[in-house]
Design a protein around this motif. Structure first.
Motif, PDB file in Angstrom:
ATOM      1  N   THR A 266       0.852  -1.194   0.000  1.00  0.00           N
ATOM      2  CA  THR A 266       0.000   0.000   0.000  1.00  0.00           C
ATOM      3  C   THR A 266       0.885   1.239   0.000  1.00  0.00           C
ATOM      4  OG1 THR A 266      -0.085   0.016   2.426  1.00  0.00           O
ATOM      5  CG2 THR A 266      -1.877  -1.129   1.261  1.00  0.00           C
ATOM      6  N   PHE A 267       0.338   2.316  -0.519  1.00  0.00           N
ATOM      7  CA  PHE A 267       1.071   3.585  -0.531  1.00  0.00           C
ATOM      8  C   PHE A 267       0.644   4.404   0.674  1.00  0.00           C
ATOM      9  CE2 PHE A 267       1.734   8.038  -2.046  1.00  0.00           C
ATOM     10  CZ  PHE A 267       3.123   7.980  -2.130  1.00  0.00           C
ATOM     11  N   ASP A 268       1.544   4.474   1.668  1.00  0.00           N
ATOM     12  CA  ASP A 268       1.266   5.155   2.931  1.00  0.00           C
ATOM     13  C   ASP A 268       2.574   5.810   3.402  1.00  0.00           C
ATOM     14  OD1 ASP A 268       0.553   6.044   5.419  1.00  0.00           O
ATOM     15  OD2 ASP A 268       0.180   4.047   6.270  1.00  0.00           O
ATOM     16  N   SER A 276       6.626   2.930   0.604  1.00  0.00           N
ATOM     17  CA  SER A 276       6.125   4.051  -0.189  1.00  0.00           C
ATOM     18  C   SER A 276       7.239   4.691  -1.010  1.00  0.00           C
ATOM     19  CB  SER A 276       5.479   5.090   0.729  1.00  0.00           C
ATOM     20  OG  SER A 276       4.355   4.537   1.395  1.00  0.00           O
ATOM     21  N   THR A 289       0.901   6.473 -11.055  1.00  0.00           N
ATOM     22  CA  THR A 289       0.789   6.916  -9.673  1.00  0.00           C
ATOM     23  C   THR A 289       1.250   5.801  -8.743  1.00  0.00           C
ATOM     24  OG1 THR A 289      -1.469   6.107  -9.338  1.00  0.00           O
ATOM     25  CG2 THR A 289      -1.213   8.325 -10.277  1.00  0.00           C
ATOM     26  N   GLU A 291      -0.182   4.842  -6.070  1.00  0.00           N
ATOM     27  CA  GLU A 291      -1.369   4.084  -5.672  1.00  0.00           C
ATOM     28  C   GLU A 291      -1.716   3.022  -6.722  1.00  0.00           C
ATOM     29  OE1 GLU A 291      -1.554   8.132  -3.727  1.00  0.00           O
ATOM     30  OE2 GLU A 291      -1.136   7.373  -5.755  1.00  0.00           O
TER      31      GLU A 291
END
Length: 364
Positions: A266-268, A276, A289, A291
């Motif tokens: 996940t992108f966090d 990330s 992107t 995400e």
């Protein structure tokens, strides 16, 4: 909108990030419509070859500005290598590596003036009158100077590091630069240059706006962290992917990058900075992107993410690396590019210094 601003002496110059961002946004609009009159000064200290943090953070943007028609001056800041270090190493080799990277990524010596600090005496002589325009407390409270001192691991500040912002003012103003691409952390340097320009115009030029008050063009690129989870990529820490690396070396580096134990990608940026960071690198290399890439990898885990990132990066850098290999075979061409840039810079610096001496009544 122009890239220079006249500020009344009784009105403090805006220093907030929001104000700088507003000016930067206005400049981007001008660049898109009519870049005439914009002169960009940018550059790097020659401490060796460059890495993907430099490339995605600034080099690619410099090429973009060049292609949009902004006049470009690119400084190889060799004198500034000695601001915070006792051992400078192979300066000539580092300059050559830096120049090779510049040309490989697309900086065009026919449209950009690439020059060295040490080869332009008149630029450095401007520091003397400029130093008379600033106070010791102003220099000592510059946060980026303090950061450089801390990064160098020193407790006592040398005179060259203390006056680093004034040297940068000379870099920008000698060629009447009015546009400097920087990140948020460099805004104090640009503000110091604006102060120097304003005070010179008021004190010595009789109110004439001889030197422009340059604006910061704030970077739209995300920060690339070190592969070890550090705050930034650093050659000295070995947590980088260098532009000159082979595809195999790149894959090896990326495979060693720090991630976490969670399998789903996940992108966090706040909660999972290392994962990330790899997603950001992959996104920069592919134009997608973070995400979107995270969703594609899903439960593939860090191993899949690392392979994806390395492959994307290698594909993106392939033409740059091919051009770099060609340039490395022709050191005479590299030296010729630098000498031509030095010659152009000297002509402009000599003219600027002559005019400064006229303003100060020092023509004998």
């Amino acid at each position: 909108m122009t890239a220079t601003h006249r500020t009344d002496a009784s009105t403090p110059a805006p220093t907030s990030y929001d104000t700088a961002q507003q000016r930067s946004d206005a400049i981007w609009r001008k660049i898109s419509s009519d870049p005439a009159g914009l002169r960009m000064l940018t550059g790097d200290r020659p401490t060796g070859a460059l890495h993907i943090g430099h490339y995605f953070g600034s080099l690619r943007n410099r090429v973009r500005l060049q292609e949009l028609g902004v006049e470009s001056w690119v400084l190889v800041a060799d004198y500034q290598v000695i601001t915070d270090r006792d051992v400078v190493g192979d300066i000539q080799g580092s300059v050559r590596e830096l120049l090779t990277d510049y040309l490989a990524v697309g900086i065009d010596p026919e449209r950009a003036t690439i020059f060295c600090h040490s080869a332009v005496p008149a630029l450095n002589q401007l520091m003397l009158p400029f130093l008379s325009l600033v106070t010791q407390p102003e220099l000592e409270r510059n946060p980026t100077v303090k950061a450089e001192l801390a990064a160098a691991g020193k407790s006592a500040m040398g005179g060259l590091l203390l006056t680093y912002p004034v040297h940068q003012a000379a870099d920008i103003l000698f060629c009447h630069g009015n546009l400097v691409p920087v990140g948020k952390d460099q805004l104090p340097h640009i503000e110091q240059t604006r102060v120097v320009a304003r005070r010179f115009n008021e004190r010595f030029a009789g109110g004439e706006e001889y030197f422009p008050e340059p604006d910061a063009l704030l970077s739209e690129s995300p920060t690339i962290l070190g592969l070890d989870g550090g705050s930034k990529m650093s050659k000295s820490l070995g947590n980088t992917v260098m532009l000159r690396m082979s595809p195999e070396e790149t894959l090896k580096k990326i495979k060693k990058a720090k991630t976490d134990a969670e399998r789903r990608i996940t992108f966090d940026p706040e909660g999972r900075p290392e994962v990330s960071n790899l997603l950001t690198i992959a996104a920069q290399a592919t134009g997608r992107t973070p995400e979107d890439i995270a969703a594609e990898i899903g439960d593939g885990g860090s191993g899949t993410l690392k392979i994806f990132t390395a492959e994307a990066l290698n594909e993106h850098l392939a033409p740059i690396r091919a051009r770099r290999a060609e340039l490395e075979q022709d050191p005479g061409y590299l030296l010729g590019v630098l000498r031509a840039g030095n010659e152009r810079a000297n002509a402009v610096a000599d003219e600027t210094l002559a005019r400064v001496r006229e303003f100060m009544g020092m023509v004998y």
